[in-house]
Design an enzyme around this catalytic site. Structure first.
Site, mmCIF file in Angstrom:
data_model
loop_
_atom_site.group_PDB
_atom_site.id
_atom_site.type_symbol
_atom_site.label_atom_id
_atom_site.label_comp_id
_atom_site.label_asym_id
_atom_site.label_seq_id
_atom_site.Cartn_x
_atom_site.Cartn_y
_atom_site.Cartn_z
ATOM 1 N N ASP A 1 -8.471 1.032 6.494
ATOM 2 C CA ASP A 1 -7.660 0.986 7.447
ATOM 3 C C ASP A 1 -8.217 1.632 8.906
ATOM 4 O OD1 ASP A 1 -5.558 0.752 9.303
ATOM 5 O OD2 ASP A 1 -4.175 2.017 7.952
ATOM 6 N N THR A 2 -8.658 2.797 8.949
ATOM 7 C CA THR A 2 -9.151 3.564 9.905
ATOM 8 C C THR A 2 -10.206 2.928 10.755
ATOM 9 O OG1 THR A 2 -8.089 5.539 9.171
ATOM 10 C CG2 THR A 2 -9.938 5.687 10.964
ATOM 11 N N HIS B 1 -9.339 4.966 -2.067
ATOM 12 C CA HIS B 1 -8.677 5.146 -0.785
ATOM 13 C C HIS B 1 -9.463 6.041 0.223
ATOM 14 C CE1 HIS B 1 -4.423 3.573 -1.717
ATOM 15 N NE2 HIS B 1 -5.177 3.534 -3.178
ATOM 16 N N GLY B 2 -9.202 5.793 1.526
ATOM 17 C CA GLY B 2 -9.736 6.654 2.376
ATOM 18 C C GLY B 2 -11.144 6.351 2.469
ATOM 19 N N ASN C 1 -10.036 0.604 -0.065
ATOM 20 C CA ASN C 1 -9.325 0.494 0.958
ATOM 21 C C ASN C 1 -9.796 0.905 2.267
ATOM 22 O OD1 ASN C 1 -7.508 -0.273 -1.038
ATOM 23 N ND2 ASN C 1 -5.938 1.525 -0.719
ATOM 24 N N ASP D 1 0.761 -1.199 0.144
ATOM 25 C CA ASP D 1 0.036 0.025 0.255
ATOM 26 C C ASP D 1 0.937 1.223 0.147
ATOM 27 O OD1 ASP D 1 -2.613 1.356 0.278
ATOM 28 O OD2 ASP D 1 -2.270 1.693 2.592
ATOM 29 N N HIS D 2 0.613 2.106 -0.915
ATOM 30 C CA HIS D 2 1.300 3.405 -1.020
ATOM 31 C C HIS D 2 3.140 3.225 -0.882
ATOM 32 C CE1 HIS D 2 -1.949 6.015 -0.690
ATOM 33 N NE2 HIS D 2 -2.512 5.168 0.341
ATOM 34 N N GLY E 1 -7.813 8.506 7.208
ATOM 35 C CA GLY E 1 -7.978 8.982 8.625
ATOM 36 C C GLY E 1 -9.506 9.177 8.773
HETATM 37 P P1 13P Z 1 -8.615 4.828 5.704
HETATM 38 O O1 13P Z 1 -7.363 4.598 6.857
HETATM 39 O O2 13P Z 1 -9.217 6.094 5.747
HETATM 40 O O3 13P Z 1 -9.664 3.744 5.548
HETATM 41 O O4 13P Z 1 -7.721 4.591 4.102
HETATM 42 C C1 13P Z 1 -7.215 3.308 4.026
HETATM 43 C C2 13P Z 1 -6.250 3.603 2.838
HETATM 44 O O5 13P Z 1 -6.606 4.357 2.116
HETATM 45 C C3 13P Z 1 -4.942 2.788 2.618
HETATM 46 O O6 13P Z 1 -4.280 3.035 1.658
HETATM 47 O O1 G3H Z 2 -3.132 5.093 3.394
HETATM 48 C C1 G3H Z 2 -2.460 4.961 4.569
HETATM 49 C C2 G3H Z 2 -2.995 3.762 5.530
HETATM 50 O O2 G3H Z 2 -3.934 3.838 6.250
HETATM 51 C C3 G3H Z 2 -1.752 3.348 6.045
HETATM 52 O O3 G3H Z 2 -1.305 4.210 7.298
HETATM 53 O O4 G3H Z 2 1.105 4.749 6.671
HETATM 54 O O5 G3H Z 2 0.111 4.671 8.877
HETATM 55 O O6 G3H Z 2 0.261 2.433 7.903
HETATM 56 P P1 G3H Z 2 -0.017 3.917 7.739
HETATM 57 ZN ZN ZN Z 3 -4.632 4.942 0.938
#
Ligand code: 13P
Ligand code: G3H
Ligand code: ZN
Length: 284
Positions: free
Chosen positions: A232-233, A208-209, A230, A82-83, A181
């Site tokens: 994560d948060t 993303h996000g 995607n 990722d990224h 976030g």
């Molecule tokens: P969020 O944390 O906002 O869900 O975004 C995740 C993300 O885009 C990881 O690449």
């Molecule tokens: O895109 C961002 C993801 O939430 C990953 O976050 O770089 O803190 O692991 P991180």
């Molecule tokens: Zn992302």
């Protein structure tokens, strides 16, 4: 089964009109939560690691844990960077066994982003590893985007067409109003822009996000061609929220398994909920 590529999952999602969840895996409990949720839902899933996750857990641990999850599983699982902003890091992930990488050149000029994305594709094509690129600036929730700045930050549809033509990249992350976030207000997605991008670009689109984006917006984005989403948060919130709850209730608890066990279950539940929202339940 063995790890599969992201391309394979996204091409099926394109045919079926659904999206595949890409969940950030930072530790063993999250890897297990993603696996358990995917199995409960009989869904394909992408486990992704950021450069931060790799720095925290170690590349071999991430690859080892995800490989182990896949080998014991009946659902298809892909392992994705990722990224990735550093070409050498991309190469290290491929050598370690990742089946997909994101090369994120969104902070570079268009021509530099094209040049390095091409360089990545030169090494991935012969070995069948998938590549995602990013165009536009997705940013964080701390960056307030004013209407006047939208054109500068959001993905330009014509530029997206040119970028895909020049690189031959296999999926594209776009900036259409989401941010990484926790959102302060409700995110408003630019669906008109997404529709224009999809009309000009025939490859799967990545969002993303996506944590905190209203369900109706997620459904609309999928209708308009988003195939990888995607998250994560929302996993962080579920996991740490439950850890806090247990630690507050049992202030003398010193067994990490008694804290992390319920937290892993809370993460599993939110991941399963997202899989259902994305329409990928039963698509394994
Ligand atoms: P969020 O944390 O906002 O869900 O975004 C995740 C993300 O885009 C990881 O690449
Ligand atoms: O895109 C961002 C993801 O939430 C990953 O976050 O770089 O803190 O692991 P991180
Ligand atoms: Zn992302």
């Amino acid at each position: 089964m063995a790890l599969v590529t992201v391309n394979e999952l996204l091409l099926k999602a394109e045919e079926g009109g659904y999206a595949v969840g890409a969940f950030n895996a930072n530790n063993m409990e999250i890897v297990q939560a993603i696996l358990e949720a995917a199995e409960r839902e009989n869904a394909p899933v992408i486990m992704q690691a950021s450069q931060g996750a790799i720095a925290y857990a170690g590349l071999d641990f991430i690859t080892g844990m995800v490989r182990m999850a896949a080998s014991s599983s009946t659902v298809p699982i892909a392992l994705h960077l990722d990224h990735g902003t550093d070409f050498d890091q991309v190469v290290r992930c491929i050598r370690s066994g990742f089946t997909s990488v994101m090369y994120d050149g969104s902070q570079l000029s268009l021509e530099e982003n094209i040049a390095i994305t091409r360089k990545v594709l030169d090494i991935t094509r012969p070995i069948g590893v998938s590549v995602e690129a990013e165009l536009g600036k997705i940013g964080g929730t701390e960056d307030d985007v004013h209407v006047s700045e939208k054109d500068a930050m959001y993905t330009d549809p014509e530029e997206a067409r040119y970028f895909v033509e020049q690189t031959g990249v296999e999926s594209l992350a776009v900036a259409i109003g989401t941010a990484h976030g926790q959102y302060k207000g409700e995110p408003k997605l630019d669906f008109e822009r997404l529709a224009k991008i999809k009309a000009l670009v025939k490859i799967p689109i990545v969002l993303h996000g996506s944590s905190g984006v209203p369900e109706a917006s997620i459904r609309r984005a999928i209708e308009l061609g988003v195939r990888k989403i995607n998250i994560d948060t929302n996993i962080r919130e579920a996991l740490v929220g439950e850890m806090r709850r247990v630690m507050k209730e049992k202030t003398d608890e010193i067994d990490p398994r008694k804290i992390l066990g319920p937290a892993r279950e809370a993460a599993t539940n939110i991941i399963a909920e997202k899989i259902r929202l994305f329409g990928s339940s039963g698509k394994a």
